[in-house]
Motif scaffolding. Structure first.
Motif, PDB file in Angstrom:
ATOM      1  N   ARG A 327      -8.738  15.170  -4.541  1.00 27.89           N
ATOM      2  CA  ARG A 327      -7.941  16.543  -4.910  1.00 27.89           C
ATOM      3  C   ARG A 327      -7.505  16.938  -3.294  1.00 27.89           C
ATOM      4  N   LEU A 328      -8.647  16.972  -2.475  1.00 26.28           N
ATOM      5  CA  LEU A 328      -8.255  16.920  -1.072  1.00 26.28           C
ATOM      6  C   LEU A 328      -7.181  16.288  -0.447  1.00 26.28           C
ATOM      7  N   PHE A 329      -7.343  14.846  -0.857  1.00 29.32           N
ATOM      8  CA  PHE A 329      -6.234  13.753  -0.384  1.00 29.32           C
ATOM      9  C   PHE A 329      -4.987  14.164  -0.948  1.00 29.32           C
ATOM     10  N   ARG A 330      -5.006  14.684  -2.268  1.00 23.80           N
ATOM     11  CA  ARG A 330      -3.685  14.870  -2.922  1.00 23.80           C
ATOM     12  C   ARG A 330      -3.020  15.972  -2.340  1.00 23.80           C
ATOM     13  N   LEU A 331      -3.570  17.010  -1.982  1.00 24.30           N
ATOM     14  CA  LEU A 331      -3.245  18.212  -1.289  1.00 24.30           C
ATOM     15  C   LEU A 331      -2.772  18.019   0.106  1.00 24.30           C
ATOM     16  N   ALA A 332      -3.458  17.110   0.961  1.00 25.15           N
ATOM     17  CA  ALA A 332      -2.769  16.838   2.188  1.00 25.15           C
ATOM     18  C   ALA A 332      -1.730  15.906   1.953  1.00 25.15           C
ATOM     19  N   ASP A 333      -1.584  15.049   1.128  1.00 24.58           N
ATOM     20  CA  ASP A 333      -0.513  14.021   0.869  1.00 24.58           C
ATOM     21  C   ASP A 333       0.644  14.814   0.486  1.00 24.58           C
ATOM     22  N   ALA A 334       0.599  15.860  -0.556  1.00 21.40           N
ATOM     23  CA  ALA A 334       1.722  16.563  -0.690  1.00 21.40           C
ATOM     24  C   ALA A 334       2.330  17.355   0.076  1.00 21.40           C
ATOM     25  N   ALA A 335       1.410  17.763   0.809  1.00 18.16           N
ATOM     26  CA  ALA A 335       1.955  18.690   2.270  1.00 18.16           C
ATOM     27  C   ALA A 335       2.724  17.804   2.990  1.00 18.16           C
ATOM     28  N   GLN A 336       2.276  16.648   3.283  1.00 17.46           N
ATOM     29  CA  GLN A 336       3.030  15.630   4.166  1.00 17.46           C
ATOM     30  C   GLN A 336       4.292  15.253   3.666  1.00 17.46           C
ATOM     31  N   TYR A 337       4.326  15.015   2.340  1.00 18.60           N
ATOM     32  CA  TYR A 337       5.736  14.670   1.530  1.00 18.60           C
ATOM     33  C   TYR A 337       6.628  15.918   1.825  1.00 18.60           C
TER      34      TYR A 337
END
Length: 382
Positions: A327-337
């Protein structure tokens, strides 16, 4: 000790080092195995640091005296206090001899000892209330690597010439074990390192992030992830060649490492292609965002490329429960997108746009909807 017992001790020492996980455990297994094999009360393993002119103690086992730590931070002795490690060994090898062990006692040199070199060892034995010691040089790749030191209590039988000969055999076994441990350590290092940049790789991030989330769940430790996408790499590769593109990746890796140093213990990594990340465990979200801002600023000043799209997710921000690394990876990835989509000059931080934060919403949507949302973000321009 009979020949059968000594053979069994050699086998036990070799097996103990082979079973060790990492070099520190191998050092401890070496010292402990030699101590048992020689009937000692204490043993130490030291390495000769030629560039610093000193013997540095790696591990102490057995009955340690005051001030002796198992893995000392900086217990070292100038080589000139124990010149046999340099002078005696080199003289013997030049004359065709071998690096044999020798015995010292608290009363002075034992039979076969090293007259002229005993004053420091004798003083150390007396100071620590030990009666005698046997010192065995460790030779690796034809060079003096360090020494194995085993001592007995005051009043115990003094080591004899046979013990010194046996210690020489044990030192050879230790040398082989150290060589194997160092090779395995190098293999492990390569398995968790990106070959181009020298940063950690995705495998290393996954392992460290899993551990960090466990800590967060146990005691609330703050865990933050910065995910970066290096802009303009494809254009550099297409117009100037992959060698120049590799140089951009290396240069950005150096900038990432520099900014990661602002966060104690942070892990800087290349996830693959043009994606990088910073994993910080402990620092607050604001400290991580500050480092991410500096990263964006420095990336924009690189001669090559077009800056970086940077997303941050931290358990210190209002992003809801983080029960898994995924979940933390998804959040950081979404922020990067999102940062990529809006061409943000600064990092986008998950959870900082109110109760209906678009980054959190996208990260928590089903995978199909999340892909559509990413396309929408990528289509926006400011």
């Amino acid at each position: 000790m009979g020949e059968d017992k000594r053979l069994a001790a050699v086998v036990a020492l070799a097996q103990g080092m082979a079973a060790a996980h990492g070099t520190r455990e191998a050092w401890r297994a070496a010292a402990a195995g030699a101590c048992r094999a020689l009937g000692g009360s204490f043993a130490a393993l030291s390495v000769w640091e030629r560039d610093l002119g000193r013997l540095r103690v790696l591990v102490n086992v057995g009955e340690r005296a005051a001030g002796e730590q198992e893995f000392p931070d900086d217990e070292s002795y100038p080589v000139h206090q124990f010149p046999e490690i340099t002078e005696f060994l080199h003289e013997r090898w030049a004359g065709g001899g071998g690096p044999n062990a020798w015995v010292e006692t608290a009363e002075g040199p034992a039979a076969g000892g090293r007259p002229g070199y005993v004053h420091q060892r004798v003083a150390a034995l007396r100071r620590r209330r030990r009666g005698c010691c046997v010192v065995a040089p460790i030779v690796l790749n034809g060079r003096a690597w360090g020494e194995l030191y085993v001592a007995r209590r005051a009043g115990d039988p003094v080591f004899g010439p046979g013990d010194a000969d046996f210690a020489t055999v044990l030192a050879a076994v230790v040398a082989a074990g150290i060589a194997q441990a160092e090779r395995l350590e190098e293999v492990r290092r390569l398995a968790y390192t990106d070959a181009l940049t020298g940063l950690a790789n995705r495998r290393a991030v996954d392992a460290r992030l899993d551990e960090a989330i466990e800590r967060h769940r146990a005691d609330g430790t703050v865990v933050s992830l910065v995910v970066c996408d290096l802009n303009g790499l494809k254009h550099v590769n297409d117009t100037r060649g992959h060698a120049v593109g590799d140089r951009l990746l290396e240069r950005f890796g150096s900038v990432l490492s520099l900014c990661g140093a602002m966060l104690p213990g942070a892990l800087a990594a290349r996830l693959g292609g043009d994606e990088f990340c910073l994993l910080a465990v402990g620092p607050s979200a604001d400290e991580v965002v500050k480092a991410a801002r500096e990263l964006c600023r420095r990336a924009a000043e690189l001669e090559l490329g077009e800056g970086v799209a940077c997303g941050v997710a931290s358990t210190d921000d209002p992003i809801g429960p983080v029960g898994s690394a995924r979940r933390l990876f998804r959040l950081a990835d979404a922020a990067q997108y999102r940062a990529k989509a809006v061409r943000a000059a600064e990092p986008v931080v998950a959870g900082r746009e109110g109760p209906d934060d678009p980054v959190v919403r996208m990260a928590d949507e089903p995978s199909g909807e999340r892909t559509a949302e990413r396309r929408r973000f990528r289509g926006r321009r400011v």
